[in-house]
Scaffold this motif. Structure first.
Motif, PDB file in Angstrom:
ATOM      1  N   LEU A 231      -6.962 -17.420  37.898  1.00 29.28           N
ATOM      2  CA  LEU A 231      -5.845 -16.527  37.609  1.00 29.28           C
ATOM      3  C   LEU A 231      -6.043 -15.848  36.265  1.00 29.28           C
ATOM      4  O   LEU A 231      -6.522 -16.471  35.320  1.00 29.28           O
ATOM      5  N   VAL A 232      -5.658 -14.583  36.190  1.00 29.04           N
ATOM      6  CA  VAL A 232      -5.720 -13.843  34.934  1.00 29.04           C
ATOM      7  C   VAL A 232      -4.439 -14.098  34.141  1.00 29.04           C
ATOM      8  O   VAL A 232      -3.414 -14.466  34.716  1.00 29.04           O
ATOM      9  N   ALA A 233      -4.491 -13.896  32.834  1.00 35.56           N
ATOM     10  CA  ALA A 233      -3.275 -13.994  32.010  1.00 35.56           C
ATOM     11  C   ALA A 233      -2.358 -12.835  32.401  1.00 35.56           C
ATOM     12  O   ALA A 233      -2.811 -11.714  32.614  1.00 35.56           O
ATOM     13  N   SER A 234      -1.058 -13.128  32.516  1.00 39.80           N
ATOM     14  CA  SER A 234      -0.112 -12.086  32.915  1.00 39.80           C
ATOM     15  C   SER A 234       1.246 -12.353  32.286  1.00 39.80           C
ATOM     16  O   SER A 234       1.429 -13.318  31.554  1.00 39.80           O
ATOM     17  N   THR A 235       2.193 -11.498  32.626  1.00 39.53           N
ATOM     18  CA  THR A 235       3.556 -11.638  32.105  1.00 39.53           C
ATOM     19  C   THR A 235       4.515 -12.204  33.142  1.00 39.53           C
ATOM     20  O   THR A 235       5.709 -12.281  32.893  1.00 39.53           O
ATOM     21  N   GLY A 236       4.019 -12.562  34.318  1.00 41.33           N
ATOM     22  CA  GLY A 236       4.893 -13.061  35.364  1.00 41.33           C
ATOM     23  C   GLY A 236       4.134 -13.827  36.431  1.00 41.33           C
ATOM     24  O   GLY A 236       2.972 -14.172  36.239  1.00 41.33           O
ATOM     25  N   PRO A 237       4.795 -14.101  37.555  1.00 40.41           N
ATOM     26  CA  PRO A 237       4.205 -14.913  38.618  1.00 40.41           C
ATOM     27  C   PRO A 237       2.838 -14.404  39.078  1.00 40.41           C
ATOM     28  O   PRO A 237       2.591 -13.202  39.118  1.00 40.41           O
ATOM     29  N   GLN A 238       1.978 -15.354  39.406  1.00 41.03           N
ATOM     30  CA  GLN A 238       0.611 -15.062  39.837  1.00 41.03           C
ATOM     31  C   GLN A 238       0.402 -15.766  41.172  1.00 41.03           C
ATOM     32  O   GLN A 238       0.442 -16.988  41.221  1.00 41.03           O
ATOM     33  N   PHE A 239       0.147 -15.002  42.246  1.00 35.76           N
ATOM     34  CA  PHE A 239      -0.022 -15.635  43.552  1.00 35.76           C
ATOM     35  C   PHE A 239      -1.129 -15.026  44.382  1.00 35.76           C
ATOM     36  O   PHE A 239      -1.380 -13.829  44.330  1.00 35.76           O
ATOM     37  N   PHE A 240      -1.732 -15.919  45.160  1.00 38.81           N
ATOM     38  CA  PHE A 240      -2.633 -15.546  46.237  1.00 38.81           C
ATOM     39  C   PHE A 240      -1.847 -15.856  47.506  1.00 38.81           C
ATOM     40  O   PHE A 240      -1.334 -16.958  47.659  1.00 38.81           O
ATOM     41  N   THR A 241      -1.732 -14.904  48.405  1.00 41.74           N
ATOM     42  CA  THR A 241      -0.878 -15.071  49.571  1.00 41.74           C
ATOM     43  C   THR A 241      -1.689 -15.290  50.843  1.00 41.74           C
ATOM     44  O   THR A 241      -2.795 -14.780  50.976  1.00 41.74           O
TER      45      THR A 241
END
Length: 167
Positions: free
Chosen positions: A47-57
């Motif tokens: 996962l990359v750094a982000s400001t919110g939810p991180q998902f693989f669907t």
């Protein structure tokens, strides 16, 4: 005997969602790739750094009657960070019926995690997961992997998962 598979994880079926980075760019959640697992091939989710939810669907169509099982298990190998990974199970017809499970990824050794259905956390107004007295596991059609709002920070991290099996 071999446990029935909940989701064939080594099929690279999970697709990255889109996230916003701290510099306000829209990018894929990260990458998923085949890796050596505890049992054959596994999937490594980065996962990359982000400001919110991180998902693989991923969409699932249960081949077993999930309601007859107490829960599920999986094997995970973390990246050594103090971050967490997560699973999200979502109803096939109503995305408000979603349930989460968060797991540590600080160990770089393979470890098995066993989860009773009742340990999935209802994320919105939903009953607990229980085939006899609540939400039936056979209604799940989405199994997402990543992080949701309450799973701490959204730092870059990775973890490898293999053998999501019914227990």
């Amino acid at each position: 005997t071999t446990q029935p598979i909940l989701l064939e994880i080594a099929g690279l079926r999970h697709k990255p969602g889109e996230v916003t980075t701290k510099d306000n760019r829209k990018v894929p959640t990260g990458t998923v790739e085949l890796a050596d697992g505890q049992f054959g091939k596994a999937c490594k989710f980065s996962l990359v750094a982000s400001t919110g939810p991180q998902f693989f669907t991923a969409w699932v169509n249960p081949s077993e009657n999930w309601d007859q099982y107490e829960g599920f298990s999986f094997w995970v190998k973390g990246d050594g960070s103090k971050s967490y990974g997560g699973l999200k199970f979502i109803d096939g017809n109503d995305y408000a019926l979603r349930f989460g499970y968060c797991f540590p990824i600080e160990s770089t050794d393979w470890g098995k995690i066993t989860v009773p259905w009742s340990d999935l956390v209802p994320e919105l107004a939903a009953p607990t997961v229980d085939a006899r007295r609540g939400f039936a596991p056979s209604r799940f059609r989405n199994v997402w992997i990543g992080k949701w709002y309450y799973w701490r920070e959204f730092a870059a991290c990775s973890f490898t998962i293999v053998r999501l099996a019914l227990e």
